[in-house]
Enzyme design. Sequence first.
Site, short mmCIF file in Angstrom:
data_model
loop_
_atom_site.label_atom_id
_atom_site.label_comp_id
_atom_site.label_asym_id
_atom_site.label_seq_id
_atom_site.Cartn_x
_atom_site.Cartn_y
_atom_site.Cartn_z
N GLN A 142 0.87 -1.18 0.00
CA GLN A 142 0.00 0.00 0.00
C GLN A 142 0.90 1.23 0.00
O GLN A 142 1.42 1.62 1.04
CB GLN A 142 -0.92 -0.05 1.21
CG GLN A 142 -1.74 -1.34 1.30
CD GLN A 142 -2.85 -1.42 0.27
OE1 GLN A 142 -3.79 -0.62 0.29
NE2 GLN A 142 -2.74 -2.36 -0.67
N ALA B 192 -11.50 3.07 4.65
CA ALA B 192 -10.64 2.15 3.91
C ALA B 192 -9.77 2.89 2.90
O ALA B 192 -9.94 4.10 2.67
CB ALA B 192 -11.48 1.09 3.21
N HIS B 193 -8.88 2.16 2.26
CA HIS B 193 -7.94 2.79 1.33
C HIS B 193 -8.64 3.46 0.15
O HIS B 193 -9.62 2.96 -0.36
CB HIS B 193 -6.86 1.82 0.83
CG HIS B 193 -7.33 0.51 0.31
ND1 HIS B 193 -6.45 -0.48 -0.05
CD2 HIS B 193 -8.57 0.00 0.10
CE1 HIS B 193 -7.13 -1.52 -0.47
NE2 HIS B 193 -8.40 -1.27 -0.40
N ASN B 194 -8.11 4.62 -0.19
CA ASN B 194 -8.54 5.37 -1.36
C ASN B 194 -9.92 5.99 -1.24
O ASN B 194 -10.49 6.43 -2.25
CB ASN B 194 -8.46 4.50 -2.63
CG ASN B 194 -7.04 4.04 -2.88
OD1 ASN B 194 -6.69 2.89 -2.64
ND2 ASN B 194 -6.19 4.96 -3.27
#
Lengths: 340, 340, 340
Positions: free
Chosen positions: C195, C236-238
């Site tokens: 990541q 969460a990511h993004n």
Amino acid sequence: METSLGELVARLGGELVGDATIRVRQIASLEAARPGEIAFLSNPKLIAALASSEASAFILSPKAAGLTERARILTPDPYLYFARAAQLFNPPKRPAAGVHPSAVVASALPASVSVAPQAVIGEGCEIGEDCIIGAGCVLGDGVRLGAGSLLHAGVKIYDNCEIGARAIIHSGAVIGADGLGFARDADKHWVKIPQIGRVIIGDDVEIGANTTIDRGALDDTVIGNGVKLDNLIHVAHNCRIGDDSIMAAMAGLAGSTVVGKRVMAGGKAGFSGHLEVADDVTISADTNVTKSIDKAGVYTSMIPLQAHADWVRNFSHLRRLDAMAERLRELEKKLGAKES
Amino acid sequence: METSLGELVARLGGELVGDATIRVRQIASLEAARPGEIAFLSNPKLIAALASSEASAFILSPKAAGLTERARILTPDPYLYFARAAQLFNPPKRPAAGVHPSAVVASALPASVSVAPQAVIGEGCEIGEDCIIGAGCVLGDGVRLGAGSLLHAGVKIYDNCEIGARAIIHSGAVIGADGLGFARDADKHWVKIPQIGRVIIGDDVEIGANTTIDRGALDDTVIGNGVKLDNLIHVAHNCRIGDDSIMAAMAGLAGSTVVGKRVMAGGKAGFSGHLEVADDVTISADTNVTKSIDKAGVYTSMIPLQAHADWVRNFSHLRRLDAMAERLRELEKKLGAKES
Amino acid sequence: METSLGELVARLGGELVGDATIRVRQIASLEAARPGEIAFLSNPKLIAALASSEASAFILSPKAAGLTERARILTPDPYLYFARAAQLFNPPKRPAAGVHPSAVVASALPASVSVAPQAVIGEGCEIGEDCIIGAGCVLGDGVRLGAGSLLHAGVKIYDNCEIGARAIIHSGAVIGADGLGFARDADKHWVKIPQIGRVIIGDDVEIGANTTIDRGALDDTVIGNGVKLDNLIHVAHNCRIGDDSIMAAMAGLAGSTVVGKRVMAGGKAGFSGHLEVADDVTISADTNVTKSIDKAGVYTSMIPLQAHADWVRNFSHLRRLDAMAERLRELEKKLGAKES
């Protein structure tokens, strides 16, 4: 880590179409890629982005080979190839081996281990080669941690818990706290049941930030090899999660839940206690597993979104469903009676 | 801690049938018990395991007294007896009293208190006798902690919060953070409302790992005596939880919720704010308390699990429930009209 | 901080009716206020409490001006005025500037910064003027933190994350852990996708206790200006959250969710990934956003509470809704046929 396409294919496989000397130094999405980067196409919706991408090369499936004339690596699973290439371009940061003087360590450690500032390691711990213990981590007594494991800052592991090799545990995760175990006395006060089991975690497990895995009451809580748990997950005492299962954030497992191998659970999925879930089951997000599941497949109990006014109108009937069903039966009886 | 059955009955009560000199050193489940251990039968489903158990003695209800000829202790509540025996065999670990040199302590402490490495205790704290402050805990200024309390590693307590005697607080719990209190200005920006209340926690409370209890906005957030909260629970500002209530992991209470005594809430239960729940109410797992409850009993709003295809077919109608009800009324009218 | 009503109005505006020399030293609710305190009326249900309140003065809307003869400040939004007055009476505690000797700091800091005991700050960090870094906080390498930000005890920020000015981050929050990013290989093992994105947070953001915001996979996770996130939230990511949005505790956003400006989400709200939510949308508590929302408004999917026996009776039909709908169609056909 810069490399050539030729070297990349030599290391990771795939069929190279184009100039093997082209150099790439990072992986990127089709849209964000700059020259010197390699992009991948795994989602057919993004085909249009391929033409305009500035990437120096692409990772494509054989079917997509003809979509560009530019340098490309063909592989049956571009997303998997992307993952492996991304690992190659982005090796994990390795702090220097050794124990920071501010850390408090009461166990003997291999020289290859790195212990960051303010970490605390209790007595009788067995820490494998090349482990990285982040700042402010606290390991109780008798903790075992397999070789090559990485604890990010502020992980807490209670006494006697065991974690396999190559673990990655994120900040704030708590491994081995007491499960919710109480008996009720005659005055309706709660009497604590000491939680004397441990948490036993296999190899290649990743555990997300602020996730909690409770120790067993009498026996152990067991997490299999290759399991991936996201953030803010709760695993109660005496659960068992099979190898290669994966759970998204905020999933919760009540006590003594037994989950099979390769189970996938969406965010906020919940498992009632004392049940079994078969291998290869997928649980949708925000779905409650209220009974055992003995067959692979997808299971769901999520409520679809509505505009608030629609919800008020529709969901008021949820409290009258049984009456509706009864009225339906009544009508059928009447209508049947008329006909006969 | 090894003891004889005679000594065990002398300390914990119960009627011994069999040899009082038999020695036992640990409690175990019927299936896992080895010689030298004592097992208990509280779940009728496990009667079969009694015959094959290797335990040296058993804890049984008087009704079950005839199920074995072996040494047994008869007691009306074997599960409660198990809890008490488990406490006897597994006394909590007590680190040596004293302050680790790496800890930073700005308050005077009783000599009996144990402060682990890297802990931080602010000014004006009142810590009771025999408290154990785990590694990396942070207590702000003016914190009060009753005698015999145990804070596991990494507990954070904000300024001026008060916790009673014999508390057990697990790693990562945060007591006294600001509640979500904001007013909206004319530009739709949020203006912070300082949270000047405290968290006041009674005696004999246990709080799970990574649970958060926010301080009050103007008045205090109050947790009664004997309350047991599991992991990853959220208690918002100005909630009040009555004595001996218990909540499973991931339960959440919105602001100003008032929960009675001996309330039990399942995992992921949610309480909307500004409502009252009567004493002795039980809330099922994943159930939303959307209105006040003035009567003891069990309340539920969980969605049952379905195979995904069934869910798609059935739940598509949730958005048309009102239309279905209307069609039903229409049919009833028609049919009634025909009859009249 | 004691002040006179005259000074209060000079600083915060509003129309004073009554004696400008009356002194007040704290804000309070109508019921709890004592002499020397000023109370506010924003909820019409509390009008009765106005008469009996012991407060020395009141904050009222112009409409309510006639409800009391006592000293009062008239303002169109008493709740907002209350927030501003509360800030005035309760300035945040400011520890002395400087780095505690037990902290481990590898970056140059402005002299105005306060670093509490046991904190760890990595290399290449840029910390703004007047920041307060709480006890046991861990900042990785290359972290940027804007001027005037406050990190409470035990906040963890991973490498290269950026946070704007005047942030307030509560204990146990984790910023920048890895998102749940894995590809599956042919043997059904999970292969980690590094990541490599960051978390970028705007100005004036508040983040609750034990909330987790994951770094982006390739691109960044972005939190806008003025966003307020409560406790135990997962981003969460993004994900991208627009300016001045606010979310109550336990809300969860799956990966790549894009949330507009001024969005409000109730407790336990869930957002499925890869969708967009328009500006000024409100999501009710425990509601799942299962598809994109392109229009401002309130959206809900919460299940209303029922007594357990009613739930059993009513919700058993949820698994038969499609059959009920079919039976209804059948009846309509029959009845239509009869009529024609």
